[in-house]
Design a protein around this motif. Structure first.
Motif, short mmCIF file in Angstrom:
data_model
loop_
_atom_site.label_atom_id
_atom_site.label_comp_id
_atom_site.label_asym_id
_atom_site.label_seq_id
_atom_site.Cartn_x
_atom_site.Cartn_y
_atom_site.Cartn_z
N HIS A 4 10.51 -7.34 1.28
CA HIS A 4 10.19 -6.01 0.76
C HIS A 4 8.90 -5.48 1.39
O HIS A 4 8.81 -4.32 1.79
CB HIS A 4 10.05 -6.04 -0.76
N GLN A 5 7.89 -6.33 1.48
CA GLN A 5 6.63 -5.93 2.10
C GLN A 5 6.85 -5.54 3.57
O GLN A 5 6.31 -4.54 4.05
CB GLN A 5 5.61 -7.05 2.01
N PHE A 6 7.65 -6.35 4.26
CA PHE A 6 7.92 -6.06 5.67
C PHE A 6 8.61 -4.69 5.81
O PHE A 6 8.27 -3.90 6.70
CB PHE A 6 8.81 -7.14 6.28
N ARG A 7 9.59 -4.43 4.94
CA ARG A 7 10.31 -3.15 5.03
C ARG A 7 9.39 -1.97 4.73
O ARG A 7 9.51 -0.90 5.33
CB ARG A 7 11.52 -3.15 4.08
N PHE A 8 8.48 -2.16 3.79
CA PHE A 8 7.54 -1.08 3.46
C PHE A 8 6.65 -0.75 4.65
O PHE A 8 6.41 0.42 4.96
CB PHE A 8 6.68 -1.47 2.25
N VAL A 9 6.15 -1.78 5.32
CA VAL A 9 5.31 -1.57 6.49
C VAL A 9 6.12 -0.88 7.60
O VAL A 9 5.66 0.09 8.22
CB VAL A 9 4.72 -2.90 7.01
N ASN A 16 5.61 8.04 10.23
CA ASN A 16 4.31 8.54 10.70
C ASN A 16 3.19 8.31 9.69
O ASN A 16 2.35 9.18 9.46
CB ASN A 16 4.42 10.02 11.07
N LEU A 17 3.22 7.13 9.05
CA LEU A 17 2.18 6.67 8.11
C LEU A 17 2.14 7.50 6.82
O LEU A 17 1.15 7.48 6.10
CB LEU A 17 0.81 6.67 8.78
N ASN A 18 3.23 8.19 6.54
CA ASN A 18 3.33 8.95 5.29
C ASN A 18 4.00 8.07 4.24
O ASN A 18 5.22 7.89 4.25
CB ASN A 18 4.15 10.23 5.53
N LEU A 19 3.20 7.51 3.32
CA LEU A 19 3.73 6.56 2.34
C LEU A 19 4.66 7.24 1.34
O LEU A 19 5.58 6.61 0.82
CB LEU A 19 2.60 5.86 1.61
N THR A 20 4.44 8.52 1.08
CA THR A 20 5.33 9.24 0.16
C THR A 20 6.73 9.34 0.75
O THR A 20 7.73 9.08 0.07
CB THR A 20 4.77 10.65 -0.13
N GLU A 21 6.81 9.68 2.05
CA GLU A 21 8.11 9.77 2.71
C GLU A 21 8.75 8.39 2.84
O GLU A 21 9.97 8.24 2.71
CB GLU A 21 7.96 10.42 4.09
N THR A 28 11.89 4.04 -3.77
CA THR A 28 10.92 3.39 -4.63
C THR A 28 9.73 4.33 -4.81
O THR A 28 9.78 5.50 -4.42
CB THR A 28 10.47 2.04 -4.02
N SER A 29 8.64 3.84 -5.40
CA SER A 29 7.49 4.70 -5.68
C SER A 29 6.41 4.52 -4.62
O SER A 29 6.26 3.44 -4.03
CB SER A 29 6.92 4.37 -7.06
N GLN A 30 5.64 5.58 -4.42
CA GLN A 30 4.56 5.51 -3.43
C GLN A 30 3.49 4.49 -3.83
O GLN A 30 3.04 3.71 -2.98
CB GLN A 30 3.95 6.90 -3.24
N PRO A 31 3.07 4.43 -5.11
CA PRO A 31 2.09 3.40 -5.48
C PRO A 31 2.61 1.98 -5.25
O PRO A 31 1.85 1.09 -4.87
CB PRO A 31 1.86 3.67 -6.98
N GLY A 32 3.93 1.79 -5.46
CA GLY A 32 4.50 0.47 -5.23
C GLY A 32 4.44 0.07 -3.77
O GLY A 32 4.15 -1.09 -3.43
N VAL A 33 4.71 1.04 -2.88
CA VAL A 33 4.63 0.78 -1.45
C VAL A 33 3.19 0.45 -1.05
O VAL A 33 2.93 -0.53 -0.34
CB VAL A 33 5.14 1.99 -0.64
N SER A 34 2.27 1.25 -1.53
CA SER A 34 0.85 1.05 -1.19
C SER A 34 0.36 -0.32 -1.67
O SER A 34 -0.32 -1.05 -0.93
CB SER A 34 0.01 2.16 -1.83
N LYS A 35 0.74 -0.69 -2.89
CA LYS A 35 0.31 -1.97 -3.44
C LYS A 35 0.88 -3.14 -2.64
O LYS A 35 0.17 -4.11 -2.34
CB LYS A 35 0.74 -2.08 -4.90
N ALA A 36 2.16 -3.05 -2.28
CA ALA A 36 2.81 -4.14 -1.55
C ALA A 36 2.16 -4.33 -0.18
O ALA A 36 1.96 -5.46 0.29
CB ALA A 36 4.29 -3.85 -1.39
N ILE A 37 1.79 -3.21 0.48
CA ILE A 37 1.16 -3.31 1.79
C ILE A 37 -0.23 -3.94 1.66
O ILE A 37 -0.62 -4.79 2.47
CB ILE A 37 1.07 -1.92 2.45
N LEU A 38 -0.97 -3.54 0.65
CA LEU A 38 -2.30 -4.13 0.42
C LEU A 38 -2.20 -5.63 0.15
O LEU A 38 -3.02 -6.43 0.64
CB LEU A 38 -2.99 -3.44 -0.75
N GLU A 39 -1.19 -6.05 -0.62
CA GLU A 39 -1.01 -7.46 -0.91
C GLU A 39 -0.67 -8.24 0.35
O GLU A 39 -1.14 -9.37 0.55
CB GLU A 39 0.11 -7.64 -1.95
N LEU A 40 0.14 -7.64 1.22
CA LEU A 40 0.45 -8.31 2.48
C LEU A 40 -0.80 -8.44 3.35
O LEU A 40 -1.03 -9.49 3.96
CB LEU A 40 1.54 -7.53 3.23
N GLU A 41 -1.61 -7.39 3.40
CA GLU A 41 -2.85 -7.45 4.18
C GLU A 41 -3.78 -8.54 3.64
O GLU A 41 -4.39 -9.28 4.42
CB GLU A 41 -3.54 -6.09 4.14
#
Length: 314
Positions: A4-9, A16-21, A28-41
Motif C-alpha cells: 500500500h505504501q509503495f502504491r501511494f508513493v 505530479n506530487l498531488n496527494l489529493t489526486e 482513499t483519503s489524502q491524509p491516509g496517503v500522506s501518513k503512509a508515505i511518512l511512515e515509509l520514510e
C-alpha cells in the motif's frame, strides 16, 4: 513497509506530487496517503520527497532511487498476478487494449474476432484515446497492449515494435475539381479548405510537416479525432478530407465519396504496438499480437521484451 505504501508513493509521482489526486485515483483519503508515505520514510530513514511546510515539492535524490525500486517491485507483483491467471485458467481472462479511434474502428475488428474465435473464454476491453493516453494506459497496467502511430516510442519504459505501415488518403465528393487532376499536389490542396485529424492523432504531424516544407499554409477548417466525422463534413461540402487509408478501404458505406491515395504528398506512417517493459505477457496477448501482423511473431516479441530483439524495417 507494505505494498500500500509503495502504491501511494508511485501514484503520488504519477499525479505530479498531488496527494489529493493520488488519493482519488486510489479511492482513499489524502491524509491516509500522506501518513503512509511518512511512515515509509521513517522506516527507510530517508526523505523520499522534499517538502515546503506540508506540501510536497519534489523528489529527493534518494527518493528517485526509492521510486525506481518501487516501480520494479510493483511491476513484478503485477507479473505474479498474471502468471497466476495464466496457469489457473490458461484459456480465459481479459485482454485490455489501448488504442486510438481509427485503429479501434478500422484495424482491430478482424484481429479481435480471430482472438475470440481462438479463445472464446477471453473477453476484450477496448480503451480508446489519444496516443499519449494509450502510452499511459499501458504504463499504468490499465492495458496489456497499446496500438498507435504517434508517441509510443517516446516512452523509455515501453517496448515498441512496428506493426504495419499506412498512408493518408484524400476524400472528395464526386465532381470535385481536384478529381480532374492526374496527380494532385500540395499546392492544389492548399487552395481548398481541408478537414483532417486533430494535431495529436493519426499521422497529422506528417501532414503539417509536408505543407511547412513547401512553405504552404493549409486552410484547415475543421479538425476531428474520428475518420467518420471527417467524412460526414466532407459530404456537407465543407472541404477536402484527409484521412487514414484504412478509413476508406472497402468502405461500402461511402459510395457518395471518392478516395485518392495521398502517400506521395504526406509519406508513409508506421503504426506500432507497445508493451510495458518487463511485463509478463499472457499467451492470448501474444496470440493477439500475431493476429495484428504476421511480422509480430511470438519469438520476436519475447526476444525484444528481454532486450535482445532487433527492430525490423517496414
Amino acid at each position: 513497509m507494505n505494498l500500500h505504501q509503495f502504491r501511494f508513493v508511485q501514484e503520488a509521482v504519477r499525479r505530479n506530487l498531488n496527494l489529493t489526486e493520488a488519493a482519488k485515483a486510489l479511492h482513499t483519503s489524502q491524509p491516509g496517503v500522506s501518513k503512509a508515505i511518512l511512515e515509509l520514510e521513517d522506516e527507510l530513514g530517508v526523505d523520499i520527497f522534499a517538502r515546503h511546510g506540508k506540501r510536497i515539492k519534489r523528489l529527493t535524490e534518494p527518493g528517485r532511487e526509492v521510486v525506481r525500486c518501487i516501480d520494479i517491485i510493483l511491476r513484478e507483483v503485477q507479473n505474479l498476478k498474471r502468471i497466476g491467471q495464466e496457469y489457473a485458467a490458461q484459456d480465459s481472462g481479459t485482454l485490455s487494449i489501448a488504442t486510438t479511434h481509427t485503429q479501434a474502428r478500422y484495424v482491430l475488428p478482424a484481429p479481435v474476432a480471430r482472438l475470440r474465435q481462438t479463445y472464446p473464454k477471453v473477453t476484450v476491453s477496448l480503451h480508446q484515446g489519444a496516443p499519449d493516453q494509450v502510452a499511459r494506459w499501458v504504463l499504468e497496467d490499465v492495458a496489456d497492449i497499446g496500438i498507435a502511430t504517434e508517441s509510443l516510442t517516446q516512452y523509455p519504459d515501453l517496448v515498441t515494435l512496428p506493426c504495419y505501415d499506412w498512408q493518408h488518403a484524400l476524400v472528395l465528393p464526386p465532381g470535385h475539381p481536384l478529381l480532374a487532376r492526374e496527380r494532385i499536389t500540395l499546392e492544389d490542396l492548399a487552395a481548398y479548405p481541408l478537414i483532417t485529424y486533430h494535431p495529436t492523432f493519426t499521422g497529422r504531424t506528417r501532414i503539417d510537416q509536408a505543407f511547412a516544407q513547401r512553405g504552404l499554409t493549409p486552410q484547415i477548417v475543421l479538425e476531428a479525432i474520428d475518420s467518420d466525422v471527417i467524412k460526414t463534413y466532407v459530404r456537407l461540402g465543407m472541404g477536402v478530407g484527409i484521412v487514414a487509408e484504412m478509413a476508406v478501404q472497402g468502405d461500402e458505406r461511402s459510395p457518395d465519396l471518392v478516395a485518392r491515395p495521398a502517400g506521395h504528398l504526406f509519406g508513409h506512417n508506421v503504426a506500432r504496438v507497445a508493451f510495458k517493459r518487463g511485463a509478463y505477457l499472457r499467451q492470448f496477448v501474444l496470440r493477439f499480437a500475431e493476429f495484428l501482423s504476421e511480422r509480430l511473431t511470438r519469438e520476436l516479441i519475447l526476444r525484444t521484451m528481454e532486450g535482445g530483439g532487433q527492430d525490423y524495417q517496414m
